[in-house]
Design a protein around this motif. Structure first.
Motif, mmCIF file in Angstrom:
data_model
loop_
_atom_site.group_PDB
_atom_site.id
_atom_site.type_symbol
_atom_site.label_atom_id
_atom_site.label_comp_id
_atom_site.label_asym_id
_atom_site.label_seq_id
_atom_site.Cartn_x
_atom_site.Cartn_y
_atom_site.Cartn_z
ATOM 1 N N UNK A 27 0.835 -1.201 0.000
ATOM 2 C CA UNK A 27 0.000 0.000 0.000
ATOM 3 C C UNK A 27 0.874 1.257 0.000
ATOM 4 N N UNK A 28 1.942 1.239 0.792
ATOM 5 C CA UNK A 28 2.851 2.383 0.814
ATOM 6 C C UNK A 28 3.502 2.577 -0.558
ATOM 7 N N UNK A 29 3.865 1.476 -1.184
ATOM 8 C CA UNK A 29 4.458 1.545 -2.509
ATOM 9 C C UNK A 29 3.480 2.172 -3.502
ATOM 10 N N UNK A 30 2.211 1.776 -3.415
ATOM 11 C CA UNK A 30 1.206 2.356 -4.304
ATOM 12 C C UNK A 30 1.067 3.854 -4.061
ATOM 13 N N UNK A 31 1.080 4.255 -2.804
ATOM 14 C CA UNK A 31 0.980 5.679 -2.469
ATOM 15 C C UNK A 31 2.172 6.435 -3.040
ATOM 16 N N UNK A 32 3.362 5.875 -2.841
ATOM 17 C CA UNK A 32 4.575 6.522 -3.346
ATOM 18 C C UNK A 32 4.560 6.603 -4.872
ATOM 19 N N UNK A 33 4.051 5.556 -5.513
ATOM 20 C CA UNK A 33 3.938 5.593 -6.973
ATOM 21 C C UNK A 33 3.034 6.736 -7.397
ATOM 22 N N UNK A 34 1.923 6.924 -6.655
ATOM 23 C CA UNK A 34 1.020 8.029 -6.959
ATOM 24 C C UNK A 34 1.711 9.372 -6.783
ATOM 25 N N UNK A 35 2.510 9.499 -5.712
ATOM 26 C CA UNK A 35 3.250 10.747 -5.492
ATOM 27 C C UNK A 35 4.229 10.999 -6.628
ATOM 28 N N UNK A 36 4.948 9.958 -6.991
ATOM 29 C CA UNK A 36 5.932 10.088 -8.055
ATOM 30 C C UNK A 36 5.249 10.477 -9.358
ATOM 31 N N UNK A 37 4.107 9.865 -9.616
ATOM 32 C CA UNK A 37 3.376 10.183 -10.852
ATOM 33 C C UNK A 37 2.952 11.657 -10.860
ATOM 34 N N UNK A 38 2.441 12.126 -9.740
ATOM 35 C CA UNK A 38 2.005 13.528 -9.700
ATOM 36 C C UNK A 38 3.198 14.483 -9.798
ATOM 37 N N UNK A 39 4.316 14.106 -9.183
ATOM 38 C CA UNK A 39 5.520 14.944 -9.275
ATOM 39 C C UNK A 39 6.030 14.966 -10.716
ATOM 40 N N UNK A 40 6.005 13.785 -11.357
ATOM 41 C CA UNK A 40 6.437 13.718 -12.753
ATOM 42 C C UNK A 40 5.570 14.604 -13.643
ATOM 43 N N UNK A 41 4.272 14.568 -13.407
ATOM 44 C CA UNK A 41 3.360 15.363 -14.229
ATOM 45 C C UNK A 41 3.590 16.854 -14.016
ATOM 46 N N UNK A 42 3.893 17.252 -12.796
ATOM 47 C CA UNK A 42 4.093 18.665 -12.484
ATOM 48 C C UNK A 42 5.462 19.184 -12.881
ATOM 49 N N UNK A 43 6.425 18.324 -12.939
ATOM 50 C CA UNK A 43 7.794 18.756 -13.205
ATOM 51 C C UNK A 43 8.401 18.006 -14.387
ATOM 52 N N UNK A 44 7.757 18.063 -15.512
ATOM 53 C CA UNK A 44 8.232 17.333 -16.683
ATOM 54 C C UNK A 44 9.592 17.842 -17.148
ATOM 55 N N UNK A 52 16.044 9.838 -11.327
ATOM 56 C CA UNK A 52 17.009 9.229 -10.410
ATOM 57 C C UNK A 52 16.383 8.944 -9.053
ATOM 58 N N UNK A 53 15.616 9.909 -8.554
ATOM 59 C CA UNK A 53 14.927 9.701 -7.276
ATOM 60 C C UNK A 53 13.902 8.586 -7.393
ATOM 61 N N UNK A 54 13.199 8.574 -8.509
ATOM 62 C CA UNK A 54 12.209 7.525 -8.741
ATOM 63 C C UNK A 54 12.884 6.152 -8.755
#
Length: 121
Positions: A27-44, A52-54
């Motif tokens: 579940x934590x991994x899924x949450x982190x994936x969601x965070x990473x996805x939103x960060x990726x979308x905001x900071x293309x 690298x962080x991902x």
């Protein structure tokens, strides 16, 4: 304490705890994936540092999940060995019960024979 709220003990408890930990990590991994996805979308534009962080996060969680899976497998093998040992004991006890039952029947027959002999004298 009701039977629903009791926590399993022994091997079952350990397996249950490992399964719960594995589920929460997933579940934590899924949450982190969601965070990473939103960060990726905001900071293309700054994707190389984020990638690298991902990758670091992916490696961390993959290693953690792998460790938990291995612990779970070890506990599972221990539980299986314990189950085999208990099944052998159950089988042995059933054999002893059958033997005792046969001895009781033989003794009852002998008592009947002795009572019959005593009755005819």
């Amino acid at each position: 304490m009701s039977s629903n709220s009791r926590k399993p003990t022994g091997m079952k408890g350990k397996v249950h705890d490992l399964a719960t930990t594995l589920q929460s990590q997933n579940e934590e991994l899924s949450i982190e994936k969601g965070h990473v996805h939103s960060i990726k979308a905001g900071n293309a534009n700054s994707s190389s540092g984020m990638q690298g962080q991902l990758n670091d996060i992916k490696r961390y969680f993959a290693a953690d999940v792998q460790r938990m899976v291995e612990e779970f497998k070890v506990q599972q093998k221990l539980q299986e060995a314990e189950n085999v040992r208990l099944q052998m004991q159950v089988t042995s006890l059933k054999g002893e019960k059958t033997s005792v039952h046969q001895q009781i029947i033989a003794l009852q027959r002998r008592i009947e024979e002795i009572e019959e002999e005593i009755g005819h004298e």
